[in-house]
Design a protein around this motif. Structure first.
Motif, PDB file in Angstrom:
ATOM      1  N   GLY A 137      30.763  -2.400 137.298  1.00 23.68           N
ATOM      2  CA  GLY A 137      30.813  -3.466 138.282  1.00 23.68           C
ATOM      3  C   GLY A 137      32.207  -3.684 138.834  1.00 23.68           C
ATOM      4  O   GLY A 137      33.202  -3.330 138.197  1.00 23.68           O
ATOM      5  N   TRP A 138      32.242  -4.244 140.029  1.00 26.18           N
ATOM      6  CA  TRP A 138      33.493  -4.710 140.634  1.00 26.18           C
ATOM      7  C   TRP A 138      33.377  -6.224 140.814  1.00 26.18           C
ATOM      8  O   TRP A 138      32.360  -6.724 141.325  1.00 26.18           O
ATOM      9  CB  TRP A 138      33.734  -4.058 141.993  1.00 26.18           C
ATOM     10  CG  TRP A 138      34.217  -2.647 141.939  1.00 26.18           C
ATOM     11  CD1 TRP A 138      33.471  -1.511 142.103  1.00 26.18           C
ATOM     12  CD2 TRP A 138      35.567  -2.212 141.739  1.00 26.18           C
ATOM     13  NE1 TRP A 138      34.265  -0.398 142.002  1.00 26.18           N
ATOM     14  CE2 TRP A 138      35.567  -0.798 141.787  1.00 26.18           C
ATOM     15  CE3 TRP A 138      36.782  -2.861 141.526  1.00 26.18           C
ATOM     16  CZ2 TRP A 138      36.726  -0.035 141.625  1.00 26.18           C
ATOM     17  CZ3 TRP A 138      37.921  -2.102 141.367  1.00 26.18           C
ATOM     18  CH2 TRP A 138      37.895  -0.712 141.419  1.00 26.18           C
ATOM     19  N   PHE A 139      34.418  -6.920 140.390  1.00 24.86           N
ATOM     20  CA  PHE A 139      34.526  -8.356 140.587  1.00 24.86           C
ATOM     21  C   PHE A 139      35.832  -8.627 141.318  1.00 24.86           C
ATOM     22  O   PHE A 139      36.710  -7.767 141.389  1.00 24.86           O
ATOM     23  CB  PHE A 139      34.533  -9.093 139.235  1.00 24.86           C
ATOM     24  CG  PHE A 139      33.204  -9.120 138.547  1.00 24.86           C
ATOM     25  CD1 PHE A 139      32.699  -7.995 137.917  1.00 24.86           C
ATOM     26  CD2 PHE A 139      32.444 -10.280 138.534  1.00 24.86           C
ATOM     27  CE1 PHE A 139      31.464  -8.016 137.279  1.00 24.86           C
ATOM     28  CE2 PHE A 139      31.217 -10.324 137.906  1.00 24.86           C
ATOM     29  CZ  PHE A 139      30.725  -9.188 137.282  1.00 24.86           C
ATOM     30  N   GLY A 194      37.553 -18.818 140.728  1.00 25.40           N
ATOM     31  CA  GLY A 194      36.916 -18.078 139.651  1.00 25.40           C
ATOM     32  C   GLY A 194      36.607 -16.638 140.023  1.00 25.40           C
ATOM     33  O   GLY A 194      36.724 -16.234 141.182  1.00 25.40           O
ATOM     34  N   ARG A 195      36.220 -15.883 139.022  1.00 26.27           N
ATOM     35  CA  ARG A 195      35.897 -14.482 139.211  1.00 26.27           C
ATOM     36  C   ARG A 195      34.475 -14.369 139.763  1.00 26.27           C
ATOM     37  O   ARG A 195      33.547 -14.993 139.233  1.00 26.27           O
ATOM     38  CB  ARG A 195      36.023 -13.743 137.876  1.00 26.27           C
ATOM     39  CG  ARG A 195      36.073 -12.252 137.993  1.00 26.27           C
ATOM     40  CD  ARG A 195      36.586 -11.629 136.711  1.00 26.27           C
ATOM     41  NE  ARG A 195      37.974 -11.995 136.416  1.00 26.27           N
ATOM     42  CZ  ARG A 195      38.698 -11.422 135.462  1.00 26.27           C
ATOM     43  NH1 ARG A 195      38.160 -10.464 134.707  1.00 26.27           N
ATOM     44  NH2 ARG A 195      39.936 -11.803 135.248  1.00 26.27           N
ATOM     45  N   GLU A 196      34.304 -13.569 140.815  1.00 24.67           N
ATOM     46  CA  GLU A 196      32.994 -13.437 141.443  1.00 24.67           C
ATOM     47  C   GLU A 196      32.576 -11.978 141.548  1.00 24.67           C
ATOM     48  O   GLU A 196      33.399 -11.080 141.733  1.00 24.67           O
ATOM     49  CB  GLU A 196      32.986 -14.074 142.843  1.00 24.67           C
ATOM     50  CG  GLU A 196      33.941 -13.426 143.824  1.00 24.67           C
ATOM     51  CD  GLU A 196      33.958 -14.123 145.183  1.00 24.67           C
ATOM     52  OE1 GLU A 196      33.577 -15.298 145.261  1.00 24.67           O
ATOM     53  OE2 GLU A 196      34.338 -13.464 146.163  1.00 24.67           O
ATOM     54  N   PHE A 197      31.282 -11.776 141.429  1.00 20.07           N
ATOM     55  CA  PHE A 197      30.702 -10.437 141.525  1.00 20.07           C
ATOM     56  C   PHE A 197      30.839  -9.908 142.944  1.00 20.07           C
ATOM     57  O   PHE A 197      30.608 -10.635 143.919  1.00 20.07           O
ATOM     58  CB  PHE A 197      29.229 -10.506 141.120  1.00 20.07           C
ATOM     59  CG  PHE A 197      28.471  -9.224 141.301  1.00 20.07           C
ATOM     60  CD1 PHE A 197      27.632  -9.053 142.391  1.00 20.07           C
ATOM     61  CD2 PHE A 197      28.569  -8.199 140.369  1.00 20.07           C
ATOM     62  CE1 PHE A 197      26.908  -7.894 142.554  1.00 20.07           C
ATOM     63  CE2 PHE A 197      27.854  -7.027 140.522  1.00 20.07           C
ATOM     64  CZ  PHE A 197      27.012  -6.873 141.618  1.00 20.07           C
ATOM     65  N   VAL A 198      31.183  -8.642 143.060  1.00 21.12           N
ATOM     66  CA  VAL A 198      31.279  -7.981 144.351  1.00 21.12           C
ATOM     67  C   VAL A 198      30.191  -6.911 144.488  1.00 21.12           C
ATOM     68  O   VAL A 198      29.408  -6.910 145.427  1.00 21.12           O
ATOM     69  CB  VAL A 198      32.660  -7.335 144.544  1.00 21.12           C
ATOM     70  CG1 VAL A 198      32.710  -6.559 145.860  1.00 21.12           C
ATOM     71  CG2 VAL A 198      33.752  -8.390 144.497  1.00 21.12           C
ATOM     72  N   ALA A 199      30.157  -6.005 143.518  1.00 20.06           N
ATOM     73  CA  ALA A 199      29.194  -4.899 143.572  1.00 20.06           C
ATOM     74  C   ALA A 199      29.030  -4.312 142.190  1.00 20.06           C
ATOM     75  O   ALA A 199      29.928  -4.425 141.341  1.00 20.06           O
ATOM     76  CB  ALA A 199      29.651  -3.818 144.549  1.00 20.06           C
ATOM     77  N   GLY A 200      27.896  -3.676 141.968  1.00 19.40           N
ATOM     78  CA  GLY A 200      27.633  -3.007 140.705  1.00 19.40           C
ATOM     79  C   GLY A 200      26.814  -1.759 140.946  1.00 19.40           C
ATOM     80  O   GLY A 200      26.189  -1.599 142.006  1.00 19.40           O
ATOM     81  N   ILE A 201      26.838  -0.863 139.965  1.00 20.69           N
ATOM     82  CA  ILE A 201      26.083   0.376 140.100  1.00 20.69           C
ATOM     83  C   ILE A 201      25.570   0.811 138.736  1.00 20.69           C
ATOM     84  O   ILE A 201      26.300   0.798 137.742  1.00 20.69           O
ATOM     85  CB  ILE A 201      26.946   1.478 140.769  1.00 20.69           C
ATOM     86  CG1 ILE A 201      26.095   2.701 141.098  1.00 20.69           C
ATOM     87  CG2 ILE A 201      28.151   1.836 139.923  1.00 20.69           C
ATOM     88  CD1 ILE A 201      26.796   3.675 142.051  1.00 20.69           C
ATOM     89  N   SER A 202      24.299   1.167 138.715  1.00 17.22           N
ATOM     90  CA  SER A 202      23.686   1.581 137.463  1.00 17.22           C
ATOM     91  C   SER A 202      24.059   3.024 137.136  1.00 17.22           C
ATOM     92  O   SER A 202      24.647   3.734 137.958  1.00 17.22           O
ATOM     93  CB  SER A 202      22.168   1.440 137.556  1.00 17.22           C
ATOM     94  OG  SER A 202      21.665   2.385 138.497  1.00 17.22           O
ATOM     95  N   ARG A 203      23.671   3.467 135.961  1.00 16.79           N
ATOM     96  CA  ARG A 203      24.026   4.828 135.548  1.00 16.79           C
ATOM     97  C   ARG A 203      23.345   5.875 136.425  1.00 16.79           C
ATOM     98  O   ARG A 203      23.862   6.988 136.563  1.00 16.79           O
ATOM     99  CB  ARG A 203      23.667   5.053 134.087  1.00 16.79           C
ATOM    100  CG  ARG A 203      22.200   4.874 133.755  1.00 16.79           C
ATOM    101  CD  ARG A 203      21.989   5.032 132.260  1.00 16.79           C
ATOM    102  NE  ARG A 203      20.582   4.876 131.883  1.00 16.79           N
ATOM    103  CZ  ARG A 203      20.147   4.965 130.634  1.00 16.79           C
ATOM    104  NH1 ARG A 203      20.990   5.181 129.650  1.00 16.79           N
ATOM    105  NH2 ARG A 203      18.873   4.812 130.359  1.00 16.79           N
TER     106      ARG A 203
END
Length: 124
Positions: free
Chosen positions: A35-37, A44-53
């Motif tokens: 993930g990228w935050f 605060g820290r916020e989610f930007v993007a994520g990627i599964s395996r």
């Protein structure tokens, strides 16, 4: 434990592009959710993007259509291509990984290893 090192941040103008990289150590990278935050100054820290395996991406609404997350398991690296940058994208960007099952990808507590962060500053 997986070690993560981000790179690629910098100072750009609105409308420009940047590509962030996150190099990971450890043999389990290919099976980890990545993930990228980001954390704007004083917020605060916020989610930007994520990627599964297996390469399935997830994006925050604020970046969908402008940012693209990808991974290269052979290089143990995850990328964040950021296009059409806006001043509100200014933040420290962190790479994170979850070595176990992840249920809520936007929740920072689901991730167990973090990089040191890289600053992205977008001027208007």
């Amino acid at each position: 434990q997986v070690q993560l090192v981000e790179s690629g941040g910098g100072l750009v103008q609105a409308g420009d592009s940047l590509r962030l990289s996150c190099a990971a150590s450890g043999r389990t990278f290919s099976s980890n959710y990545m993930g990228w935050f980001r954390q704007p100054l004083g917020k605060g820290r916020e989610f930007v993007a994520g990627i599964s395996r297996d390469g399935r991406p997830a994006y925050a609404a604020s970046v969908k259509g402008r940012f693209t997350i990808s991974r290269d398991n052979a290089k143990n690296t995850v990328y964040l291509q950021m296009n059409s940058l806006k001043p509100e994208d200014t933040a420290v960007y962190f790479c994170a990984t979850a070595t176990g099952p992840i249920v809520i990808v936007v929740d920072p507590s689901q991730y167990d290893s973090w990089g040191q962060g890289t600053q992205v500053t977008v001027s208007s």
